[in-house]
Structures are given as C-alpha cells and as structure tokens.
Write an enzyme that holds these catalytic residues in place. Structure first.
Site, PDB file in Angstrom:
ATOM      1  N   GLU A   1      37.209  58.449  39.776  1.00 47.80           N
ATOM      2  CA  GLU A   1      36.031  59.109  40.367  1.00 47.80           C
ATOM      3  C   GLU A   1      36.376  60.528  40.771  1.00 47.80           C
ATOM      4  OE1 GLU A   1      34.496  56.600  43.478  1.00 47.80           O
ATOM      5  OE2 GLU A   1      34.092  54.964  42.088  1.00 47.80           O
TER       6      GLU A   1
ATOM      7  N   HIS B 155      28.854  56.871  43.066  1.00 49.85           N
ATOM      8  CA  HIS B 155      29.361  56.186  44.270  1.00 49.85           C
ATOM      9  C   HIS B 155      28.503  56.527  45.505  1.00 49.85           C
ATOM     10  CE1 HIS B 155      33.205  54.299  46.126  1.00 49.85           C
ATOM     11  NE2 HIS B 155      32.132  54.024  46.857  1.00 49.85           N
ATOM     12  N   ILE B 156      27.243  56.085  45.456  1.00 47.74           N
ATOM     13  CA  ILE B 156      26.311  56.394  46.556  1.00 47.74           C
ATOM     14  C   ILE B 156      25.805  55.132  47.259  1.00 47.74           C
ATOM     15  CG2 ILE B 156      25.550  58.636  45.659  1.00 47.74           C
ATOM     16  CD1 ILE B 156      23.012  57.128  44.572  1.00 47.74           C
ATOM     17  N   GLY B 157      26.588  54.037  47.130  1.00 53.67           N
ATOM     18  CA  GLY B 157      26.147  52.760  47.711  1.00 53.67           C
ATOM     19  C   GLY B 157      25.650  52.864  49.143  1.00 53.67           C
TER      20      GLY B 157
ATOM     21  N   ARG C 153      34.191  48.000  43.542  1.00 58.19           N
ATOM     22  CA  ARG C 153      35.116  49.097  43.274  1.00 58.19           C
ATOM     23  C   ARG C 153      35.374  49.157  41.768  1.00 58.19           C
ATOM     24  NH1 ARG C 153      34.127  51.135  47.454  1.00 58.19           N
ATOM     25  NH2 ARG C 153      35.482  51.579  49.220  1.00 58.19           N
TER      26      ARG C 153
ATOM     27  N   GLY D  14      29.992  38.317  50.493  1.00 58.05           N
ATOM     28  CA  GLY D  14      30.406  38.676  51.851  1.00 58.05           C
ATOM     29  C   GLY D  14      29.208  39.263  52.581  1.00 58.05           C
ATOM     30  N   ARG D  15      29.479  40.263  53.418  1.00 62.61           N
ATOM     31  CA  ARG D  15      28.383  40.879  54.191  1.00 62.61           C
ATOM     32  C   ARG D  15      27.330  41.477  53.252  1.00 62.61           C
ATOM     33  NH1 ARG D  15      33.163  42.645  57.689  1.00 62.61           N
ATOM     34  NH2 ARG D  15      33.711  43.596  55.708  1.00 62.61           N
TER      35      ARG D  15
HETATM   36  P1  NAP Z   1      33.242  41.442  52.793  1.00 60.70           P
HETATM   37  O1  NAP Z   1      32.239  40.989  53.795  1.00 60.70           O
HETATM   38  O2  NAP Z   1      34.679  41.351  53.117  1.00 60.70           O
HETATM   39  O3  NAP Z   1      32.947  40.655  51.419  1.00 60.70           O
HETATM   40  C1  NAP Z   1      33.828  40.600  50.355  1.00 60.70           C
HETATM   41  C2  NAP Z   1      33.609  39.300  49.623  1.00 60.70           C
HETATM   42  O4  NAP Z   1      34.451  39.279  48.459  1.00 60.70           O
HETATM   43  C3  NAP Z   1      33.966  38.079  50.469  1.00 60.70           C
HETATM   44  O5  NAP Z   1      32.920  37.166  50.382  1.00 60.70           O
HETATM   45  C4  NAP Z   1      35.215  37.509  49.787  1.00 60.70           C
HETATM   46  O6  NAP Z   1      35.206  36.089  49.879  1.00 60.70           O
HETATM   47  C5  NAP Z   1      35.023  37.982  48.338  1.00 60.70           C
HETATM   48  N1  NAP Z   1      36.301  38.064  47.611  1.00 60.70           N
HETATM   49  C6  NAP Z   1      37.456  38.646  48.009  1.00 60.70           C
HETATM   50  N2  NAP Z   1      38.417  38.455  47.081  1.00 60.70           N
HETATM   51  C7  NAP Z   1      37.841  37.726  46.084  1.00 60.70           C
HETATM   52  C8  NAP Z   1      38.328  37.200  44.862  1.00 60.70           C
HETATM   53  N3  NAP Z   1      39.614  37.352  44.489  1.00 60.70           N
HETATM   54  N4  NAP Z   1      37.470  36.500  44.078  1.00 60.70           N
HETATM   55  C9  NAP Z   1      36.178  36.309  44.461  1.00 60.70           C
HETATM   56  N5  NAP Z   1      35.680  36.781  45.623  1.00 60.70           N
HETATM   57  C10 NAP Z   1      36.496  37.485  46.418  1.00 60.70           C
HETATM   58  O7  NAP Z   1      32.997  42.968  52.407  1.00 60.70           O
HETATM   59  P2  NAP Z   1      31.613  43.768  52.302  1.00 60.70           P
HETATM   60  O8  NAP Z   1      31.367  44.493  53.574  1.00 60.70           O
HETATM   61  O9  NAP Z   1      30.557  42.859  51.767  1.00 60.70           O
HETATM   62  O10 NAP Z   1      32.045  44.859  51.201  1.00 60.70           O
HETATM   63  C11 NAP Z   1      32.470  44.429  49.926  1.00 60.70           C
HETATM   64  C12 NAP Z   1      33.028  45.567  49.101  1.00 60.70           C
HETATM   65  O11 NAP Z   1      31.977  46.404  48.659  1.00 60.70           O
HETATM   66  C13 NAP Z   1      33.959  46.536  49.855  1.00 60.70           C
HETATM   67  O12 NAP Z   1      35.285  46.051  49.917  1.00 60.70           O
HETATM   68  C14 NAP Z   1      33.855  47.810  49.042  1.00 60.70           C
HETATM   69  O13 NAP Z   1      34.878  47.830  48.065  1.00 60.70           O
HETATM   70  C15 NAP Z   1      32.507  47.696  48.380  1.00 60.70           C
HETATM   71  N6  NAP Z   1      31.544  48.690  48.891  1.00 60.70           N
HETATM   72  C16 NAP Z   1      31.090  49.658  48.040  1.00 60.70           C
HETATM   73  C17 NAP Z   1      30.184  50.583  48.485  1.00 60.70           C
HETATM   74  C18 NAP Z   1      29.657  51.649  47.570  1.00 60.70           C
HETATM   75  O14 NAP Z   1      29.283  52.711  48.046  1.00 60.70           O
HETATM   76  N7  NAP Z   1      29.605  51.423  46.278  1.00 60.70           N
HETATM   77  C19 NAP Z   1      29.715  50.548  49.814  1.00 60.70           C
HETATM   78  C20 NAP Z   1      30.193  49.560  50.647  1.00 60.70           C
HETATM   79  C21 NAP Z   1      31.114  48.631  50.176  1.00 60.70           C
HETATM   80  P3  NAP Z   1      36.575  35.231  49.918  1.00 60.70           P
HETATM   81  O15 NAP Z   1      37.460  35.926  50.924  1.00 60.70           O
HETATM   82  O16 NAP Z   1      36.148  33.869  50.290  1.00 60.70           O
HETATM   83  O17 NAP Z   1      37.110  35.307  48.535  1.00 60.70           O
END
Ligand code: NAP
Length: 322
Positions: free
Chosen positions: A268, A287-289, A239, A157-158
């Site tokens: 956490e 959890h400092i992403g 997550r 994703g993003r």
């Molecule tokens: P995003 O743009 O919505 O990207 C999520 C990606 O996951 C999409 O490409 C989606 O593609 C894919 N996905 C969803 N369900 C799936 C499944 N069942 N199997 C395979 N792929 C799947 O979100 P983002 O902004 O990149 O953020 C992603 C995640 O990172 C967040 O939801 C959050 O949990 C985590 N995050 C963590 C931190 C941290 O501090 N550790 C910081 C920011 C974000 P499809 O819909 O085509 O499946």
C-alpha cells in the site's frame, strides 16, 4: 518533575492532542499525507517516552533499539500487524490499539463494498461519465442480488458481527468461520459455524475480516478461490497479505469467481501497474475502512487517551493489546 516526551508520527488536528500538550512535550511530524521518513523518525524517538503511530510505521526490533526510554506505543488502528508485540512485551513496552470505535464505520464500508461490487456501481458510474449511456437495455449493467443470498464471514469478530447485523437486515443466510465458535453471533444473527472449505463452497459473498497473522497470511490462495462459486463476490477489508493477489487476479480473470471488492493490499499504496487494477469486476479502494470523519477523530482521541493514561495519569491504558 520533567514532562514526558511524546512523538506523533503524522500531522493530527491540534484540538485532538491539546490534552497531551498541556502536560507533555509533544512533537509531531508535520505532514498529513506522507509518513515520516525513517531517519527522522529514528532521531525523534531517541528521547521519547511515548509514540503515537499509524499503520504505516514498522514498529519492530530496530525501532525499539532507537528508543531506549519508550514506555508506550499507541497505534491509531485496531489491527497491529505493524508492531512486533512479542518484542515490545520482552522490553516491557505497553502497546495499545483502537478497537470498537471504528467497528460500525468499517462494517458500513464492508457492506458498501459488497453492494458496489455485486451491483457494479463503480463500473456503472464510469459508463455514464464516459458518455456510453445511449440506451436502456434489459440486462444493461445487470449485477447480482445481495438480498436473500448467502454470506460467509471469515473473522466473525467485532467488525464481522457488525457486518452480520447488516446482512441480517437483508435476509441473508449467514455462515462464518473463526478458530473458535461465537455463540452470541450464532444466536443474534442466526449465523452458522462452518469449516473454511464449506464456507467457501456455499457462499455467494465471501467476506474477509481477520487480522493479519502468521496463520492468516496467504489464507485466500488459489485453492480457496477454486472452491468458491463461479459467481461469488470476494470482499477483503481485513489486511492485504491475507490474500494471494496473483491467485485472486487469475481467479477473476478466468471466471473462477465473479468479482472482488478490496480495501487492503499487500503493498500500500498499490502499484499503478498492478494487474488487479485492469479488471472491471474488481472494485479497488485505498484502505478507507474506518475513514469517516467522526471515526477517525474517535480513533485519534482513543490513542491520545491511552498515552495520557500511561504517561500522565500513571494508570493502565484503556485499550491495551494483550
Ligand atoms: P477482532 O474482534 O479481533 O476479530 C477478528 C476475528 O478474526 C475474530 O473473530 C477471530 O476469531 C478471527 N480470526 C483470527 N485468526 C483467525 C484465523 N486464523 N482463522 C479464522 N479466523 C480468525 O477484530 P476486529 O476489530 O473485528 O478487526 C478485524 C481486522 O479488521 C483487524 O485486525 C484489521 O486488520 C482489519 N481492519 C481493517 C480496517 C480497514 O480500514 N480496512 C479497519 C478496521 C479493521 P478467533 O480468534 O476465534 O479465530
């Protein structure tokens, strides 16, 4: 006209919320480090029209039941697995998150975790600080290369795409798996779409960046780790519950995989006696992403902007959760 009432569940810098304070009654929990206790939270949201939440708050049916006037929940995170979105929609409550502003910072951290785990940076630093550095040796703390290796991104994703951009700079071969294909990532980063199983089998680095959903929960289980290469590095910045942590521990301990870089956990903060903490091949972060000062400020500002739009401007929010 009466001013809207807003409750903020963590102590945030005054200057970030001043724009709300000018035109709303704003109350804020006064601790930066500890989440607001549930009884106080439930008391505070009774009159609230809007609430600014962290991922530490469980925003579920019980929460909504305490807040009859609530119009908007502005979550200070891009992930929203802490919110029951269906329940909010049923009640006509707007929910918002903070996408985009944290993408590059989180991708930096993901790449740093890949590097730190593969090149054993934390272990090496601890080695020196413990006074163990007595000699140079040809394979002293020798790790694995990133350059030219294969990375498999689950969740392109993003943030996944921003990680791919960094990997391309290291001449890595990029595989990815989503539920749907991403032609832009394929073109921009020469990324190849493969099945989950093929990605696990072929990757030197497996990077998880999916949201937590019913579908992704427990996705990285014993079977998944068995499919990975024995020297594969697994990185999770998505997550915690997407991973079966017991299976991951076994896989690391038995040499089924080579290392793990983890920023997120099922519980956490992680318990101090968690078996993963005993493994030197696991790099563990709290959890400092998205935790750069600029990005955390940008996330607060976006959550504040969403509240402002809805409660003061009477306009749609900037980043609604659809
Ligand atoms: P995003 O743009 O919505 O990207 C999520 C990606 O996951 C999409 O490409 C989606 O593609 C894919 N996905 C969803 N369900 C799936 C499944 N069942 N199997 C395979 N792929 C799947 O979100 P983002 O902004 O990149 O953020 C992603 C995640 O990172 C967040 O939801 C959050 O949990 C985590 N995050 C963590 C931190 C941290 O501090 N550790 C910081 C920011 C974000 P499809 O819909 O085509 O499946």
């Amino acid at each position: 006209m009466t001013k809207p009432k807003i409750y903020i569940t963590r102590k945030l810098p005054e200057e970030n919320i001043q724009i709300l304070k000018d035109q709303a009654d704003v109350e804020m929990w006064d601790d930066e480090w500890k989440p607001v206790p549930k009884d106080i939270l439930f008391e505070k949201i009774k009159q609230a029209d809007g609430v600014l939440t962290m991922l530490t708050e469980r925003v579920d049916k019980n929460f909504f039941d305490q807040a009859p006037h609530l119009k908007i929940v502005a979550n200070m995170a891009v992930g929203y697995d802490n919110i029951d979105i269906q329940e909010a929609q049923k009640r006509g409550i707007i929910t918002t998150n903070t996408p985009d502003v944290l993408t590059e910072t989180t991708a930096d951290l993901t790449f740093a975790l890949m590097m730190a785990t593969a090149r054993r940076l934390i272990e090496a630093s601890e080695y020196v600080k413990a006074g163990q550095w007595k000699n140079w040796g040809p394979f002293l703390l020798a790790g694995k290369d990133l350059y030219g290796k294969t990375v498999g991104i689950v969740g392109m994703g993003r943030i996944g795409a921003a990680v791919a951009k960094r990997c391309k700079g290291f001449d890595m071969n990029i595989l990815y798996h989503n539920r749907s294909r991403d032609p832009e990532a394929e073109q921009e980063y020469d990324a190849s779409y493969v099945s989950f199983e093929d990605l696990l089998k072929a990757s030197d680095f497996v990077v998880c960046l999916t949201p937590l959903t019913n579908e992704t929960e427990g996705m990285f289980n014993q079977q998944a780790f068995e499919l990975m290469k024995n020297d594969a590095v697994f990185v999770n910045v998505g997550r915690g519950p997407v991973v079966d942590e017991q299976a991951l521990y076994e896989a690391l301990k038995t040499g089924e995989i080579g290392g793990a870089g983890l920023d997120v956990f099922s519980e956490e903060p992680i318990q101090q006696d968690h078996p993963l903490l005993s493994l030197k091949q696991a790099v563990i972060l709290p959890h400092i992403g998205s935790a750069s000062i600029d990005t955390r400020n940008a996330m607060i500002d976006l959550a504040v902007k969403n509240l402002h739009q809805v409660l003061i401007e009477n306009k749609p929010p900037v980043t609604p959760i659809k």
